[in-house]
Enzyme design. Structure first.
Site, PDB file in Angstrom:
ATOM      1  N   LEU A  20       0.866  -1.189   0.028  1.00  0.00           N
ATOM      2  CA  LEU A  20      -0.002  -0.066   0.077  1.00  0.00           C
ATOM      3  C   LEU A  20       0.987   1.305  -0.046  1.00  0.00           C
ATOM      4  O   LEU A  20       2.186   1.286   0.740  1.00  0.00           O
ATOM      5  CB  LEU A  20      -1.052   0.051   1.254  1.00  0.00           C
ATOM      6  CG  LEU A  20      -1.878  -1.089   1.276  1.00  0.00           C
ATOM      7  CD1 LEU A  20      -2.512  -1.014   2.905  1.00  0.00           C
ATOM      8  CD2 LEU A  20      -2.949  -1.061   0.384  1.00  0.00           C
ATOM      9  N   ASP A  21       0.533   2.357  -0.753  1.00  0.00           N
ATOM     10  CA  ASP A  21       1.381   3.517  -0.658  1.00  0.00           C
ATOM     11  C   ASP A  21       1.380   4.114   0.689  1.00  0.00           C
ATOM     12  O   ASP A  21       0.455   3.861   1.721  1.00  0.00           O
ATOM     13  CB  ASP A  21       0.563   4.615  -1.435  1.00  0.00           C
ATOM     14  CG  ASP A  21       0.430   4.002  -2.789  1.00  0.00           C
ATOM     15  OD1 ASP A  21       1.283   3.368  -3.591  1.00  0.00           O
ATOM     16  OD2 ASP A  21      -0.280   4.686  -3.694  1.00  0.00           O
ATOM     17  N   LYS A  22       2.596   4.748   0.992  1.00  0.00           N
ATOM     18  CA  LYS A  22       2.703   5.277   2.284  1.00  0.00           C
ATOM     19  C   LYS A  22       1.736   5.952   3.004  1.00  0.00           C
ATOM     20  O   LYS A  22       1.249   5.687   4.282  1.00  0.00           O
ATOM     21  CB  LYS A  22       3.891   6.286   2.423  1.00  0.00           C
ATOM     22  CG  LYS A  22       4.121   7.101   3.678  1.00  0.00           C
ATOM     23  CD  LYS A  22       5.299   8.094   3.393  1.00  0.00           C
ATOM     24  CE  LYS A  22       5.680   8.592   4.929  1.00  0.00           C
ATOM     25  NZ  LYS A  22       6.965   9.635   4.575  1.00  0.00           N
ATOM     26  N   ARG A  70      -5.283   6.017  -7.774  1.00  0.00           N
ATOM     27  CA  ARG A  70      -5.186   7.481  -7.746  1.00  0.00           C
ATOM     28  C   ARG A  70      -5.094   7.766  -9.328  1.00  0.00           C
ATOM     29  O   ARG A  70      -5.685   9.014  -9.567  1.00  0.00           O
ATOM     30  CB  ARG A  70      -3.936   7.824  -7.261  1.00  0.00           C
ATOM     31  CG  ARG A  70      -4.034   7.386  -5.734  1.00  0.00           C
ATOM     32  CD  ARG A  70      -2.568   7.120  -4.983  1.00  0.00           C
ATOM     33  NE  ARG A  70      -1.740   8.587  -4.848  1.00  0.00           N
ATOM     34  CZ  ARG A  70      -0.766   8.881  -4.690  1.00  0.00           C
ATOM     35  NH1 ARG A  70       0.098   7.736  -4.204  1.00  0.00           N
ATOM     36  NH2 ARG A  70      -0.152   9.956  -4.464  1.00  0.00           N
TER      37      ARG A  70
END
Length: 356
Positions: free
Chosen positions: A142-144, A242
């Site tokens: 998962l992205d930060k 996104r």
């Protein structure tokens, strides 16, 4: 630690006669199901497979049946990252898998700019045995600044099983997102994703090149200038949700890379605007994760509630909508938005969303 302890013993098997005429690489996948097809193909190229004592010339060779196969898996590589005490929210743990609920701000894997204090460092601290599993068992990232559920494998066999499920689109991943703009209905975005042609740090939806990517989205709740949606992934490309939502004109609230300028609805109260402007991460949460358990073969499903910061944004957007409706109907003087109003989360067809 003795390096030889990481060298796996050779595996041996006989090719069943009923598989005669099949490609060797396909037969190996049946004989050694604990390993992914990608690993097996690479080991074929590296000469780690012998058939009747000979190294095959190519993976597409047809088998006759009855051949003796010897496979020498690649030695396990120790994870070089340091074990560190990193708080981890464990949703589920058994002998084969771990399911985590990742908070915002926590990087999954060490990299440029984030050498330590990642999920991987925390995994090695809490489960030192994960040193023997590639990437400490991490299956997907998962992205930060994205929150929510991710699965970690505790064994190589479980990791290969889960990676295969991801490749076959058999893992269900459903995200909550707050996007800019008022979506009328759900839909599907099917656009290839690859590196941006001018900015290599960003991803982009591409007409030519890139990798196939598919995202399905449904409207949960519509506000003034914003929409709460659920997005179901069919693929798992970098920054997929996104990029896809931005590509159709509905970027995620707070996204510092793809979000663009914050669009404020006319007449929104200053205190509401302040809350929206203070939200500095993409409004994205991995709320549902389901897969086939690698040991039991049974389907398992996990849910994680929306984090407080996103829930607070939803509350503000509801208050703004209610206030605007009260003003337009002339009922503002009799309305107190601190009372709170329950809003059912239903789809456009009036039915409760099945992804909840």
């Amino acid at each position: 630690m003795d390096p030889s302890a990481h060298t796996p013993a050779p595996l041996e098997a006989a090719i069943p006669f009923e598989l005669a005429g099949k490609r060797l690489d396909a037969v190996l996948a049946q004989l050694f199901p604990d390993y992914s097809r990608e690993h097996l193909k690479q080991w074929l190229k590296d000469g780690r497979v012998q058939v009747n004592g000979q190294v095959p010339k190519k993976p597409s060779e047809k088998v006759l049946g009855g051949e003796a196969v010897t496979l020498v898996p690649e030695p396990k590589q120790e994870v070089s990252a340091e074990a560190q005490l990193v708080p981890l929210d464990v949703v589920h743990e058994d002998a084969h898998v771990i399911v985590l609920n990742k908070p915002a701000g926590l990087v999954v894997h060490p990299g440029a700019g984030n050498p330590d204090n990642t999920v991987l460092n925390g995994l090695l601290y809490r489960w030192p045995e994960l040193e023997q599993v590639p990437r400490a068992g991490i299956v997907h990232r998962l992205d930060k600044e994205t929150t929510g559920l991710m699965v970690v494998a505790k064994t190589l066999q479980a990791q290969n099983h889960l990676v295969n499920q991801l490749q076959q689109h058999a893992v269900e991943r459903v995200y909550d997102a707050i996007v800019q703009g008022e979506l009328i209905s759900g839909g599907t975005v099917e656009k290839n994703i690859g590196r941006h042609p001018k900015d290599r740090k960003r991803m982009a939806a591409l007409e030519v090149g890139g990798k196939p990517a598919v995202s399905h989205y449904r409207v949960v709740e519509r506000f003034r200038g914003f929409t709460h949606v659920k997005v179901k992934l069919e693929t798992g490309r970098t920054h997929q949700i996104r990029v896809h939502m931005a590509s159709i004109g509905y970027p995620l609230l707070g996204d510092p890379v793809y979000g663009g300028r914050l669009r404020i609805p006319r007449g929104m109260a200053p205190e509401f605007i302040d809350v929206l402007r203070s939200f500095k991460r993409q409004a994205l949460h991995a709320g549902v994760l389901s897969f086939t358990h690698p040991a039991t073969g049974e389907p398992v499903r996990f849910k994680a509630p929306m984090p407080d910061d996103m829930a607070a944004i939803i509350d503000v957007l509801r208050d703004d909508l209610d206030l605007a409706q009260a003003e337009s109907s002339g009922e503002y003087d009799e309305w107190d938005y601190d009372d709170g109003i329950e809003v059912a989360w239903v789809g456009d067809d009036g039915q409760e969303l099945s992804w909840e």
